[in-house]
Design a protein around this motif. Structure first.
Motif, PDB file in Angstrom:
ATOM      1  N   ASN A 129       0.820  -1.213   0.000  1.00 53.15           N
ATOM      2  CA  ASN A 129       0.000   0.000   0.000  1.00 53.15           C
ATOM      3  C   ASN A 129       0.852   1.261   0.000  1.00 53.15           C
ATOM      4  O   ASN A 129       0.547   2.235  -0.702  1.00 53.15           O
ATOM      5  CB  ASN A 129      -0.921   0.015   1.222  1.00 53.15           C
ATOM      6  N   ARG A 157      -7.311   1.059  -4.546  1.00 54.63           N
ATOM      7  CA  ARG A 157      -8.280   2.004  -3.962  1.00 54.63           C
ATOM      8  C   ARG A 157      -7.715   2.624  -2.691  1.00 54.63           C
ATOM      9  O   ARG A 157      -7.959   3.797  -2.397  1.00 54.63           O
ATOM     10  CB  ARG A 157      -9.597   1.284  -3.656  1.00 54.63           C
ATOM     11  N   THR A 158      -6.963   1.835  -1.933  1.00 57.81           N
ATOM     12  CA  THR A 158      -6.382   2.342  -0.691  1.00 57.81           C
ATOM     13  C   THR A 158      -5.415   3.485  -0.963  1.00 57.81           C
ATOM     14  O   THR A 158      -5.494   4.550  -0.339  1.00 57.81           O
ATOM     15  CB  THR A 158      -5.651   1.217   0.050  1.00 57.81           C
ATOM     16  N   ALA A 161      -7.113   6.646  -2.091  1.00 58.47           N
ATOM     17  CA  ALA A 161      -7.756   7.323  -0.960  1.00 58.47           C
ATOM     18  C   ALA A 161      -6.729   8.063  -0.110  1.00 58.47           C
ATOM     19  O   ALA A 161      -6.966   9.202   0.314  1.00 58.47           O
ATOM     20  CB  ALA A 161      -8.511   6.306  -0.106  1.00 58.47           C
ATOM     21  N   TRP A 162      -5.579   7.446   0.140  1.00 62.03           N
ATOM     22  CA  TRP A 162      -4.538   8.102   0.929  1.00 62.03           C
ATOM     23  C   TRP A 162      -4.072   9.394   0.264  1.00 62.03           C
ATOM     24  O   TRP A 162      -3.860  10.398   0.941  1.00 62.03           O
ATOM     25  CB  TRP A 162      -3.346   7.164   1.100  1.00 62.03           C
ATOM     26  N   LYS A 164      -5.748  11.312  -1.881  1.00 61.85           N
ATOM     27  CA  LYS A 164      -6.811  12.312  -1.845  1.00 61.85           C
ATOM     28  C   LYS A 164      -7.010  12.874  -0.435  1.00 61.85           C
ATOM     29  O   LYS A 164      -7.345  14.045  -0.259  1.00 61.85           O
ATOM     30  CB  LYS A 164      -8.102  11.708  -2.388  1.00 61.85           C
ATOM     31  N   GLN A 165      -6.795  12.023   0.582  1.00 59.14           N
ATOM     32  CA  GLN A 165      -6.941  12.471   1.968  1.00 59.14           C
ATOM     33  C   GLN A 165      -5.659  13.119   2.507  1.00 59.14           C
ATOM     34  O   GLN A 165      -5.663  13.679   3.604  1.00 59.14           O
ATOM     35  CB  GLN A 165      -7.311  11.276   2.855  1.00 59.14           C
ATOM     36  N   LYS A 203      -9.061   4.943 -11.111  1.00 50.09           N
ATOM     37  CA  LYS A 203      -8.941   3.528 -10.716  1.00 50.09           C
ATOM     38  C   LYS A 203      -8.847   2.659 -11.965  1.00 50.09           C
ATOM     39  O   LYS A 203      -9.696   2.729 -12.845  1.00 50.09           O
ATOM     40  CB  LYS A 203     -10.157   3.114  -9.884  1.00 50.09           C
TER      41      LYS A 203
END
Length: 219
Positions: A129, A157-158, A161-162, A164-165, A203
């Protein structure tokens, strides 16, 4: 040419390398990530040789139909469908591979159209990841320098998300062995907080399109 697989031969008219192959995996390496690849499977070597000599256009004319399909053994991963209109080919694809989790880690970014490697980095220890996360940020920073808005594909996806966050939500702890890795993680987070970007983060739909072009092929 090896004759271990007597029931199936593969002709690649347009791909990274052209010719006749008796191994689907080798054939797939020539066509995955290559735009408008032309290839087909044949039951005998003689048929494959005849088709290759005719060339793509010549063979297509004798068949009267498109040949942008391949008869692959049922236990193999399907090749990326080169003609899929949903894929933005003018983009960068990224992926990571980890020998163990944690384990020796590497990531890379490639041109989605050609499969040509754009960047690559390796670490003594890490997790998949984190590698996926660093690969995306590496691509973003590179495209920022180039003033490019090219999209970036990742199959994680992980990691998406990281990014974007702007946060790495991992339970993997810092040790002497992974200190270099976490230095890059820290730099990546600083970059995300200090920079904006317009590159679409997309994605890669593995189930529909096959393995991402940046895949290391270790599955």
């Amino acid at each position: 040419m090896s004759r271990k697989d007597k029931n199936q031969y593969y002709v690649v008219w347009v791909g990274k390398k052209t010719g006749i192959f008796d191994n689907w995996k080798v054939c797939a390496e020539q066509v995955q990530g290559f735009p408008a690849a032309k290839y087909k499977g044949f039951p005998t070597e003689a048929a494959a040789q005849q088709a290759f000599k005719l060339g793509w256009e010549g063979y297509r004319a004798t068949q009267g139909k498109s040949l942008e399909i391949t008869i692959a053994p049922s236990n193999t991963t399907k090749a990326t469908p080169m003609g899929n209109s949903n894929i933005i080919w003018d983009s960068i694809a990224v992926d990571a591979a980890c020998s163990g989790n944690p384990g020796t880690l590497e990531y890379q970014g490639v041109d989605t159209q050609t499969g040509e490697r754009i960047f690559h980095r390796q670490f003594a220890e890490g997790t998949n990841n984190i590698g996926e996360f660093l690969a995306i940020v590496h691509a973003l920073a590179l495209l920022k320098k180039q003033n490019s808005n090219r999209p970036i594909y990742s199959d994680s996806r992980t990691a998406l998300a990281w990014v974007k966050q702007k946060k790495v939500n991992t339970q993997y702890v810092r040790t002497e062995k992974n200190v270099r890795l976490f230095e890059f993680v820290d730099k990546a987070l600083i970059w995300l907080h200090n920079n904006s970007y317009n590159n679409p983060l997309l994605k890669w739909e593995t189930e529909l399109w096959g393995e991402i072009p940046a895949d290391f092929g270790r599955k």
